[in-house]
Structures are given as C-alpha cells and as structure tokens.
Design an enzyme around this catalytic site. Structure first.
Site, PDB file in Angstrom:
ATOM      1  CD  GLU A   1      -1.501  -3.878   9.221  1.00 57.45           C
ATOM      2  OE1 GLU A   1      -1.760  -4.836   8.470  1.00 57.45           O
ATOM      3  OE2 GLU A   1      -1.581  -2.690   8.852  1.00 57.45           O
TER       4      GLU A   1
ATOM      5  CG  HIS B   1       0.707  -4.224   5.181  1.00 54.38           C
ATOM      6  ND1 HIS B   1      -0.066  -3.655   4.202  1.00 54.38           N
ATOM      7  CD2 HIS B   1       1.163  -5.386   4.667  1.00 54.38           C
ATOM      8  CE1 HIS B   1      -0.078  -4.445   3.138  1.00 54.38           C
ATOM      9  NE2 HIS B   1       0.662  -5.508   3.397  1.00 54.38           N
TER      10      HIS B   1
ATOM     11  CG  HIS C   1      -1.881  -1.146   1.224  1.00 52.78           C
ATOM     12  ND1 HIS C   1      -2.110  -1.950   2.312  1.00 52.78           N
ATOM     13  CD2 HIS C   1      -2.672  -1.637   0.220  1.00 52.78           C
ATOM     14  CE1 HIS C   1      -3.004  -2.877   2.006  1.00 52.78           C
ATOM     15  NE2 HIS C   1      -3.363  -2.714   0.730  1.00 52.78           N
TER      16      HIS C   1
END
Lengths: 296, 328
Positions: free
Chosen positions: A161, A113, A19
């Site tokens: 994450e 992430h 992302h």
C-alpha cells in the site's frame, strides 16, 4: 534461535488494479506486461490486472468492492446471472491464482494498492506468515516501511500500500517507490530460492485494533466534521487521549478518547462510504525465526 | 492621479459549489452556508447572496459529473441549443443555472459569481477568470492577496466562448484550491476556502458601501497552452507520468530542457518549448481524459485604476439608458 524451512517460491503473482483508480499498480502491471516479464531467474511471474472494467472506467469498483469478495462464503457460493461483476471476477481470480488454500495456489501473491492517506510504503498481510514478515524485514533494511496486520479478507498473501496519492492520479515518485519495493521483493525471493538463510529476529508490526467513523448528522448521515489538521497526515504517529481528531464545519474540535494507539488510513477517500475516518493499531514486536528454502 | 472608475453596485452575488461533484471543499462550504443562511427579513441591505449546489446528482454520487462536464456547458451555443429527451443531465442543468443566475449576457444576470473548485495539483489558492481587465475581479484579487497567498490566472476567451459557470454572471471567477484528492475533504483546504469566500464577501460589502479602492498593479498568469501526456499511438494510453522534478512545482518557472515526464520504463522526457513559462494544473486528475498533463502561462503585470461604486444618481442614469435602448 528457531529455524524454519519452507518450500521454494517458484510461482509469484503480481496484481494491480484491484481497485481501478489506484494507478501505481495499474501502470506497473501494464509495464510488466509490455516488457513481457514472465520469468526472473528461478521465479515464474504472473501479472494480473485484477479488475479490468474498473480500471477502464478509472473507478474503485463497478458494482461492489473486489477486495472484499475473497471470503470463503463468497468464493464457495455459485455464480448466477445476477452475480455482481466483482464477485464473478473474484471467482475467476481464485481459480487463476488459487484456489485459496490449495496446492495449486501461487506461492506468493503481491497485490498493489494506493491510498490517499499519508502512509508511505506499507506491507499488509492478513495472517502471520514468515515469508511476508521476512520480506518486510528485508525491505526495511533497504527503504522505509511501516507495516500492519489487517483483518480485511484478502485473497492475496501480501499487499503493498503506497500513499499519499489521489485516486485517478499517477505520481512518478509513488510509482518509483512501489516499483523499487517490488524489485526488492523479487530479489529477496530469488535469494531465498537459491538457498540463503535469512536471520530471524524482532520486527515491529502494527496490529489493527478498531476503526473510528466521522461524526455524522443522524438524519442525513452526512459528515459534520472532518479530520482535524493536527491529525491529518499523521499516520503512525501515536494518538493519545485528549489529542484533537476532528474539526467540525462550525469550528469545534473533537478530541480522542481511548487508549494510546497508532492511527493509519487517516482520511482515505474510499473509506468515507465505509464509515471509517481512520483505523487504530497497537504496535507489537514479533519474533520471527530464521528461514531458508527446503531441500527436496 | 488616475481617475476613479465608477462601477455598478454588486447587488446579487452567487456562491456555487459542487460544480464538480467530487470537489468537496465547495460542496461542504455551500452546505454550511445554506445552513446558516439568513431568513429573508434579515437580509443584508448591501448584498443578496445566492448559495447554489451546482450539480446535485454528481454530488450525490461523489463524481466529477454524471454524463458530461457541467463546467464546459456554459458557452452561448450550449446554453441556447435544442432540448430533447436525449439532452445530457448536465446540459439541462446548465440551462437551469443560466435561468437562475443569468441569462448570460443580459442585464438580469447576477452581478458576481464565485464558483468553488478543488484540484489535485499543488496550486495553493487561485482565482481563475476570463478577463485581465475586469476591475472588480482584479480588485477582489488584490484585496485577497493582502490577506492570504493567492494567484490570479487569466484564460483569454471572449464571453461567448467562455465555457464555465462563472461566465454567466456580469462578473465572475472560480476559486480553485489544491492540492486535495477528489472525494476527500482536507481541513486546511476547507478553512482556506471558507476564509477566501469570507474575504470576497467583505470586499463586496465595502465596495457597495462606497469605499474607494486605490489603483495599483498586480501580477497575472495568462494561460498560453496545454501540454498533453505522451501517448501510445494505437491505444492512446499515456506512456509517462509527470516527472518527479516537475510534480508539485506549480508556478515554478519551467525552462527549455527541464524534465517534464518520466516514462513508465524510467526514461526522462524534457520540455521542448523555446520560451520559459509558468506551469500550473500539474497532474490534475480530471485532465487526463482532457489530454492535459499541465498548463503553461506567461506572467505579466496589470495596472488597475482606482474604483468606487456608482452613486444612486449614476445608477438611475444607467437605468434610463437601458430603458431608452430597449425603446429603440
């Protein structure tokens, strides 16, 4: 106690910018590429900027979410001129790091992430695999790591994450935490490859059960309420029936109904459009065998 | 005892949100205010309130802007420049807003603009204005301060060069609240902004109804300079992030040699300035592309006189003055 022998993990890939606006991974990969990190002991390391166009634009994605493009269906469909950029990219990544499920695939892929939710450092994986679980167990002994199993379709065997961090922002403390976790992962892999046996035992995991959407206006689909202040930032704290979950703009409290579960991804920016206010998970104890590298 | 300064009634107030489409407290507050907007017959005698969604396209896409930053389009030069089919959306929009709320610098401009913003920086609640001697803004600030923790930031720009939306009104300020990620709405931040706007409107009604606001002094942070990230000389990419010891320390005095940045390879870079200054907008997402890692301010005390709204007679005398000026 059961013992499992597994092949050496000689090819490891580290992916950032899956992302484009989740910046810890972007900068970690850039720094590793700048330092030309290619080999650490017995491990050959491949660093990948997964979605370069989105990184350049500092957006999550250009046309479609890359991290939802790694299903068998999408990866086996042919690429044409109208194929969205991210689907094309998924095919390229699958070829470079896989193909998924084949002998040539990387031994371990770690995808980096960030989240706007207050989740700290999490290790995410899709299927119970002993390597990821042992990495998690090792990380837990050196830093604070809750964990869960996700039903998302990820190419990558393991994701880190880290939150909370706003999209498009790089916080040094979050960067340092992710970098430290990655260094420990590499340490673990080296020790594993060198023949050390890692003891099995019990590990806690959060298993995804369901998601809850925001209350929305039936005509406009706009949010009519937001995460309640008593739930905001309370990821991995048990949610009980009757606990407040939403506060409407006009000041009413919406309470949780359902069984006791653990919320996570509470108020993740990218999930507004996916109709997810938060996920809920069951806490499970998993028993893992001891592992060591196979002898040839 | 200081003489009371008489100022014109604030008959028309504008509350603007979504000037940056991903700063969501203002977007949702404006939507909520538009829902509960009173029909014209019931309108307040004391003040008429315009509620405006400044950049609807950016709001729709949940982005700061679509072509160019709307909140840099309100200089005299930009507002009065030529129009073509190539004119960016936000410049067209700034001219529309100038017609609606201005024109900037004219007697028709609204009396007060309150523009709602969020920041990823840990700034709490701030009022940001171009003046340190606009008594309306400063008295509103003092009134807010009695109710909620808030700071006043002053950008020293003359009106023509003032580039943001609130400069269109006769008086104006931005309400800035952080930290909140862009594209996210946090309940505590929303509640604070809602309360802030309510207090502002309460003050305006008190003022218009003749209340005397006592003089006094307030602390003001005046912006001095910005510091950019260290950058690679070829690619211009940043090479460091805000240092963990500076992160979230908005308004904590920064001394010479205090850590400023941590490079991605782990090195600490320190503040080389000679003067201790107050940092703010530390690690604001939207400022990476503007070359601002943090802003620095001096703090000072500003004295304000007591103020009261002008009487009807004083207002009429003013109108005669305007009329005779126009005749001349």
């Amino acid at each position: 106690m059961e013992h499992v022998s597994l092949p050496a993990l000689s090819r490891v890939a580290i992916c950032g910018g899956t992302h484009g606006n989740e910046l810890s991974g972007v900068w970690i990969v850039r720094e590793m590429q700048k330092q030309q990190v290619e080999k650490v002991g017995s491990i050959s390391i491949t660093t990948v900027m997964s979605n370069p166009r989105a990184v350049e634009a500092c957006k999550r994605y250009m046309e479609t979410d890359l991290n939802r493009c790694f299903t068998d269906a999408i990866l086996s469909a042919p690429v044409t001129d109208v194929t969205p950029y991210e689907v094309r990219r998924a095919h390229e990544l699958n070829a470079q790091l896989g193909p998924k499920g084949s002998q040539e695939a990387m031994d371990l892929v770690c995808d980096l992430h960030n989240t706007t939710a207050n989740m700290g450092l999490c290790v995410i994986f899709t299927t119970f695999n002993w390597i990821s679980l042992h990495i998690y167990k090792y990380l837990k002994s050196v830093c604070v790591v809750p964990e869960f199993v996700s039903e998302l379709f990820l190419l990558f065997s393991t994701a880190f994450e880290v939150g909370p961090q706003p999209n498009g922002v790089v916080r040094a403390d979050i960067y340092n935490l992710m970098k430290e976790a990655l260094d420990h992962l590499v340490d673990w892999v080296q020790e594993f490859n060198s023949g050390i046996t890692f003891e099995g035992g019990e590990v806690e995991a959060y298993v995804f059960e369901k998601s809850i959407d925001y209350p929305r206006d039936p005509d406009t689909n706009e949010l009519t309420a937001i995460i309640h202040p008593q739930l905001q930032d309370k990821d991995f704290i048990l949610l009980k029936p009757g606990d407040p979950i939403f506060l409407s703009f006009s000041g009413e409290t919406v309470k949780y109904e359902g069984k006791e579960l653990y919320p996570f991804f509470v108020n993740e920016c990218a999930y507004y459009e996916k109709h997810i206010a938060f996920h809920l998970a069951q806490k499970t104890i998993l028993t893992i065998p001891s592992v060591s590298v196979e002898n040839d | 005892r200081a003489k009371v300064v008489h100022l014109s009634r604030l008959s028309r107030v504008a509350v603007c949100g979504g000037t940056h489409g991903n700063e969501l407290s203002g977007v949702y507050l404006v939507r909520e205010l538009q829902k509960t907007e009173k029909p014209l017959e019931e309108e307040d005698e004391l003040v008429s309130v315009l509620v405006v969604l400044s950049n609807p396209r950016a709001v729709q896409q949940c982005r700061r802007y679509t072509e160019t930053d709307l909140n840099r389009c309100f200089t005299h030069a930009t507002l009065n420049g030529p129009e073509s089919d190539k004119t960016p959306y936000e410049i067209t929009r700034s001219r529309e807003l100038n017609s609606l709320l201005g024109p900037k610098g004219s007697p028709e401009a609204v009396d007060l603009i309150c523009d709602l913003h969020n920041t990823t920086a840990n700034m709490g609640l701030c009022l940001i204005a171009y003046s340190d001697h606009d008594w309306i803004c400063l008295h509103i600030f003092r009134y807010l301060q009695a109710n909620i923790p808030v700071r006043y930031i002053h950008f020293d720009f003359p009106p023509k060069e003032a580039y943001s939306l609130e400069s269109v009104g006769k008086h104006g300020f931005a309400i800035e609240i952080g930290p909140q990620p862009h594209g996210v709405v946090r309940s505590n931040i929303y509640t604070t902004m809602k309360a802030g706007v309510q207090h502002v409107m309460d003050w305006v009604r008190f003022f218009n109804s003749g209340t005397i606001f006592e003089g006094g002094s307030v602390e003001v942070y005046t912006m001095v300079k910005n510091i950019d990230y260290p950058r690679d000389s070829e690619t211009h990419s940043i090479t460091a992030a805000i240092h963990p010891q500076l992160q979230d320390q908005d308004f904590c005095l920064l001394h010479p040699n205090d850590p400023l940045f941590q490079t991605f390879s782990g090195e600490t870079l320190r503040y080389k300035g000679k003067e201790p200054l107050y940092p703010f907008f530390i690690n604001e997402c939207a400022y990476y592309e503007k070359g601002i890692a943090l802003s620095l301010a001096r703090r000072k005390c500003v004295k304000m006189p007591p103020i009261q709204v002008k009487t009807e007679l004083e207002h009429q005398e003013n109108e005669w003055e305007f009329a005779s000026e126009e005749d001349e």
